[in-house]
Design a protein around this motif. Structure first.
Motif, short mmCIF file in Angstrom:
data_model
loop_
_atom_site.label_atom_id
_atom_site.label_comp_id
_atom_site.label_asym_id
_atom_site.label_seq_id
_atom_site.Cartn_x
_atom_site.Cartn_y
_atom_site.Cartn_z
N TYR A 47 23.99 -4.31 60.34
CA TYR A 47 23.54 -4.06 58.98
C TYR A 47 23.53 -5.35 58.19
O TYR A 47 24.13 -6.35 58.58
CB TYR A 47 24.41 -3.01 58.29
N GLU A 48 22.81 -5.33 57.08
CA GLU A 48 22.76 -6.45 56.15
C GLU A 48 22.95 -5.88 54.75
O GLU A 48 22.42 -4.83 54.43
CB GLU A 48 21.42 -7.17 56.24
N GLN A 49 23.74 -6.57 53.93
CA GLN A 49 24.03 -6.11 52.58
C GLN A 49 23.49 -7.09 51.54
O GLN A 49 23.24 -8.25 51.84
CB GLN A 49 25.55 -5.95 52.37
N THR A 50 23.38 -6.61 50.31
CA THR A 50 22.86 -7.44 49.22
C THR A 50 23.77 -8.62 48.90
O THR A 50 23.33 -9.60 48.31
CB THR A 50 22.66 -6.60 47.94
N ASP A 51 25.05 -8.56 49.29
CA ASP A 51 25.97 -9.67 49.02
C ASP A 51 25.91 -10.76 50.09
O ASP A 51 26.69 -11.70 50.07
CB ASP A 51 27.40 -9.17 48.87
N GLY A 52 24.98 -10.63 51.05
CA GLY A 52 24.82 -11.64 52.09
C GLY A 52 25.57 -11.35 53.37
O GLY A 52 25.44 -12.08 54.35
#
Length: 108
Positions: A47-52
């Protein structure tokens, strides 16, 4: 069974990440995620999150001595408090857990 275990593990990691943040912080959102489970027992998720933060994991069943075990490898990246992106690449197999990263100490 393995898919359920991986789902529970991923949920626990996400919950622990959220619990460790200060309560007034804005929680990151998941930008993308994937989960794959094959009939042979191999799997991959990430997964990838908006916080990097980015997580990528893959694993398979392997004969280890007289037993069959799960071996895994992957990487995760995060943005440190200093604004630098740190990446850890790791392997967990019959030789134990090994992690490398430019910011981690190296044995001689």
């Amino acid at each position: 069974m393995m898919a359920m275990t991986m789902t529970v593990l991923l949920a626990a990691v996400l919950l622990a990440s959220a619990a460790a943040r200060p309560q007034d912080a804005i929680l990151p959102e998941v930008i993308s995620s994937r989960h794959m489970q094959n009939e042979d027992g191999s799997f991959a998720y990430g997964y990838e999150q908006t916080d990097g933060q980015v997580v990528d994991v893959q694993g398979e069943q392997r004969q280890i001595g007289d037993e069959v075990g799960t071996v895994m490898s992957g990487s995760y990246s995060f943005v440190g408090l200093d604004g630098v992106v740190y990446t850890v690449t790791w392997t967990a197999d019959e030789n134990g857990f090994r992690a490398t990263g430019d910011h981690l100490p190296r044995s001689v």
